[in-house]
Write a protein that holds these residues in place. Structure first.
Motif, PDB file in Angstrom:
ATOM      1  N   PRO A  82     -26.803  23.280  13.594  1.00 18.61           N
ATOM      2  CA  PRO A  82     -27.978  23.213  12.721  1.00 18.61           C
ATOM      3  C   PRO A  82     -29.232  23.002  13.563  1.00 18.61           C
ATOM      4  N   PHE A  83     -30.363  23.467  13.049  1.00 18.17           N
ATOM      5  CA  PHE A  83     -31.660  23.264  13.696  1.00 18.17           C
ATOM      6  C   PHE A  83     -32.553  22.544  12.697  1.00 18.17           C
ATOM      7  N   LEU A  84     -33.009  21.358  13.055  1.00 19.75           N
ATOM      8  CA  LEU A  84     -33.767  20.523  12.134  1.00 19.75           C
ATOM      9  C   LEU A  84     -35.233  20.460  12.523  1.00 19.75           C
ATOM     10  N   LEU A  85     -36.091  20.599  11.527  1.00 21.84           N
ATOM     11  CA  LEU A  85     -37.506  20.322  11.696  1.00 21.84           C
ATOM     12  C   LEU A  85     -37.750  18.847  11.355  1.00 21.84           C
ATOM     13  N   GLU A 104     -17.921  20.599   6.794  1.00 19.76           N
ATOM     14  CA  GLU A 104     -18.426  21.486   7.835  1.00 19.76           C
ATOM     15  C   GLU A 104     -18.179  20.868   9.215  1.00 19.76           C
ATOM     16  N   GLU A 105     -17.648  21.655  10.106  1.00 21.93           N
ATOM     17  CA  GLU A 105     -17.481  21.194  11.479  1.00 21.93           C
ATOM     18  C   GLU A 105     -18.813  21.370  12.205  1.00 21.93           C
ATOM     19  N   VAL A 106     -19.392  20.267  12.634  1.00 23.11           N
ATOM     20  CA  VAL A 106     -20.669  20.308  13.344  1.00 23.11           C
ATOM     21  C   VAL A 106     -20.464  19.631  14.693  1.00 23.11           C
ATOM     22  N   ARG A 107     -20.542  20.411  15.759  1.00 24.16           N
ATOM     23  CA  ARG A 107     -20.317  19.869  17.104  1.00 24.16           C
ATOM     24  C   ARG A 107     -21.595  19.853  17.943  1.00 24.16           C
ATOM     25  N   ALA A 108     -22.709  20.224  17.317  1.00 22.63           N
ATOM     26  CA  ALA A 108     -23.992  20.163  18.011  1.00 22.63           C
ATOM     27  C   ALA A 108     -25.100  20.186  16.970  1.00 22.63           C
ATOM     28  N   VAL A 109     -26.219  19.577  17.303  1.00 19.43           N
ATOM     29  CA  VAL A 109     -27.405  19.568  16.445  1.00 19.43           C
ATOM     30  C   VAL A 109     -28.614  19.812  17.346  1.00 19.43           C
ATOM     31  N   ASN A 110     -29.449  20.757  16.950  1.00 20.56           N
ATOM     32  CA  ASN A 110     -30.669  21.065  17.696  1.00 20.56           C
ATOM     33  C   ASN A 110     -31.884  20.743  16.844  1.00 20.56           C
ATOM     34  N   GLY A 111     -33.035  20.643  17.506  1.00 22.86           N
ATOM     35  CA  GLY A 111     -34.262  20.523  16.746  1.00 22.86           C
ATOM     36  C   GLY A 111     -35.141  19.363  17.124  1.00 22.86           C
ATOM     37  N   ARG A 118     -30.987  11.398  14.821  1.00 22.95           N
ATOM     38  CA  ARG A 118     -30.472  10.616  13.692  1.00 22.95           C
ATOM     39  C   ARG A 118     -29.280  11.324  13.053  1.00 22.95           C
ATOM     40  N   CYS A 119     -29.412  12.635  12.862  1.00 22.91           N
ATOM     41  CA  CYS A 119     -28.334  13.400  12.225  1.00 22.91           C
ATOM     42  C   CYS A 119     -27.099  13.432  13.118  1.00 22.91           C
ATOM     43  N   ALA A 120     -27.288  13.703  14.406  1.00 19.26           N
ATOM     44  CA  ALA A 120     -26.151  13.782  15.322  1.00 19.26           C
ATOM     45  C   ALA A 120     -25.433  12.446  15.430  1.00 19.26           C
ATOM     46  N   ALA A 121     -26.200  11.350  15.502  1.00 19.09           N
ATOM     47  CA  ALA A 121     -25.586  10.028  15.607  1.00 19.09           C
ATOM     48  C   ALA A 121     -24.744   9.702  14.383  1.00 19.09           C
ATOM     49  N   GLU A 122     -25.230  10.069  13.208  1.00 21.72           N
ATOM     50  CA  GLU A 122     -24.474   9.791  11.996  1.00 21.72           C
ATOM     51  C   GLU A 122     -23.240  10.686  11.898  1.00 21.72           C
ATOM     52  N   LEU A 123     -23.357  11.936  12.311  1.00 21.52           N
ATOM     53  CA  LEU A 123     -22.193  12.820  12.333  1.00 21.52           C
ATOM     54  C   LEU A 123     -21.116  12.275  13.268  1.00 21.52           C
ATOM     55  N   ALA A 124     -21.539  11.766  14.423  1.00 20.09           N
ATOM     56  CA  ALA A 124     -20.586  11.183  15.368  1.00 20.09           C
ATOM     57  C   ALA A 124     -19.941   9.932  14.784  1.00 20.09           C
ATOM     58  N   ARG A 125     -20.718   9.141  14.068  1.00 19.84           N
ATOM     59  CA  ARG A 125     -20.164   7.925  13.456  1.00 19.84           C
ATOM     60  C   ARG A 125     -19.141   8.273  12.381  1.00 19.84           C
ATOM     61  N   LEU A 126     -19.445   9.288  11.579  1.00 16.33           N
ATOM     62  CA  LEU A 126     -18.561   9.651  10.469  1.00 16.33           C
ATOM     63  C   LEU A 126     -17.309  10.384  10.953  1.00 16.33           C
ATOM     64  N   VAL A 296     -25.126  17.550  21.761  1.00 14.12           N
ATOM     65  CA  VAL A 296     -23.731  17.928  21.626  1.00 14.12           C
ATOM     66  C   VAL A 296     -22.928  16.711  21.190  1.00 14.12           C
ATOM     67  N   ILE A 297     -22.035  16.896  20.216  1.00 13.79           N
ATOM     68  CA  ILE A 297     -21.158  15.832  19.752  1.00 13.79           C
ATOM     69  C   ILE A 297     -19.787  16.023  20.401  1.00 13.79           C
ATOM     70  N   VAL A 298     -19.441  15.100  21.269  1.00 12.46           N
ATOM     71  CA  VAL A 298     -18.195  15.199  22.047  1.00 12.46           C
ATOM     72  C   VAL A 298     -17.140  14.344  21.376  1.00 12.46           C
TER      73      VAL A 298
END
Length: 299
Positions: A82-85, A104-111, A118-126, A296-298
Motif C-alpha cells: 500500500p502507498f499512504l498519503l 490481506e497479506e501486507v509485507r510492506a507499506v510505502n508512503g 504507524r500502519c506498518a507498526a500496527e500490521l506487525a503487531r497484529l 518492510v514487515i519481516v
C-alpha cells in the motif's frame, strides 16, 4: 457520535478520484504518486483493460465527512505494498486493523511519514514480525530553476524505436540506485515497467535522451504527465561510463523547463541514502517537501 476517522475503500480509481479529488488537488505535490497512478489506471480501465482484483483506493473522512487522508494499493510489483498519503495517526492504525481483518497479506507499506510507520507498526503487531526500513525517500519541488553549467549536446525525445534501450536503462536505473545507496542490487521494491507501459510513455513523448555532440545517447530522463497541475520527473539515469559530465543536471533542467512551459509544477523523489543525486537536485533549485519511506514487515 464517533470521532474516529472513517475508511472508505474503492475498487474503481475513477470513483476514488471523484471522492477525493478536491483533497488531492489541494496538495498536488504530496499526492503526486497516488494521483498519477489513479489517472493512469482510470484511463486504462476506460480502454477496457481490467485492473487486478487486489487493487484498492482509500479515502479517509473525519466525523464531519471531510476528507483527511488517502491511499492506495495498486503497485504492480510484489509484495504489492500500500502507498499512504498523510492521514491522522488513528486512521493509519485503523487501516492496519481493517487490512488484517480482511485477510490481506501486507509485507510492506510505502508512503508519507508518519502514516506509513504507524500502519506498518500496527500490521506487525497484529500479524507478528518487525518493521525494517527498505528505503528513505524525500519528495522535492522545484523552486527557482538554477541553470547548471552547460554540457555539450542536447535533449532529444525518445521514440518507439528506442524501446529496447529504454527498457535496459530502466532496469539498470533500479539496480544502480540501490548500489549507489549502499544496498544490494534489487533491494528496492520496484520493477521495470512492462513493455506496454513503456510504449505508452514513449508514444506520449514523456521520455528524453541527452545526446552528446556526436549524437550518442548518454542519458535518460522521464516525466509523468501532469496530474492536478504537477508533473513528476523520473527516472533520471546516466550509464556509469558517462557520469560526472553534467548530462543529468542539464537534462533535468531542460525537462523541467518543458514541464513549466506546459503550465505545470515540477517535483521529483530522491533516495536519502544517495548524496550525489540529492546534491545535484538541490543545486538546480529543488527543495524538500515531505519525507517518505518504503517499509518492510519481516516475519
Amino acid at each position: 457520535m464517533s470521532t474516529q476517522p472513517r475508511l472508505h475503500f474503492y475498487r474503481d480509481p475513477g470513483e476514488f478520484l471523484a471522492a477525493a479529488g478536491d483533497h488531492l488537488a489541494a496538495d498536488p505535490v504530496v499526492s503526486t504518486v497516488v494521483t498519477t497512478i489513479a489517472h493512469r489506471l482510470s484511463s486504462r480501465q476506460a480502454d477496457g483493460i481490467a485492473l487486478p482484483d487486489r487493487d484498492w483506493w482509500l479515502v479517509v473522512r473525519d466525523a464531519g465527512g471531510s476528507v483527511v487522508g488517502a491511499g492506495m494499493r495498486a503497485a504492480p510489483f510484489a509484495p504489492y505494498p500500500p502507498f499512504l498519503l498523510p492521514m491522522p495517526d488513528e486512521a493509519a492504525v485503523a487501516l492496519a486493523a481493517a487490512l488484517h481483518e480482511r485477510g490481506e497479506e501486507v509485507r510492506a507499506v510505502n508512503g508519507a511519514l508518519p502514516a506509513a510507520e504507524r500502519c506498518a507498526a500496527e500490521l506487525a503487531r497484529l500479524g507478528g514480525g518487525r518493521v525494517q526500513v527498505g528505503q528513505h525517500t524525500r519528495l522535492h519541488e522545484l523552486g527557482e530553476l538554477v541553470p547548471p553549467a552547460p554540457a555539450p549536446g542536447r535533449l532529444q525525445v525518445a521514440t518507439e524505436d528506442d524501446l529496447e534501450l529504454v527498457t535496459d536503462w530502466f532496469g539498470a536505473f533500479m539496480g544502480d540506485a540501490d548500489e549507489q545507496a549502499g544496498r544490494p542490487r534489487g533491494a528496492s521494491a520496484h520493477e521495470v515497467p512492462d513493455r506496454a507501459e513503456l510504449l505508452l510513455r514513449l508514444r506520449a513523448g514523456r521520455l528524453w535522451f541527452w545526446v552528446d555532440e556526436a549524437g550518442q545517447r548518454v542519458h535518460l530522463t522521464g516525466a509523468n504527465p501532469p496530474s492536478f497541475g504537477v508533473a513528476r520527473v523520473g527516472p533520471v539515469y546516466t550509464p556509469p561510463a558517462q557520469r560526472g559530465r553534467g548530462w543529468a543536471s542539464n537534462a533535468v533542467a531542460e525537462v523541467s523547463r518543458l514541464i513549466r512551459a506546459e503550465g505545470a509544477r515540477v517535483c521529483l523523489y530522491t533516495d536519502q541514502a544517495n548524496p550525489t543525486s540529492n546534491k545535484i537536485y538541490a543545486a538546480l533549485g529543488f527543495r524538500p517537501v515531505v519525507d517518505m519511506a518504503n517499509l518492510v514487515i519481516v516475519r
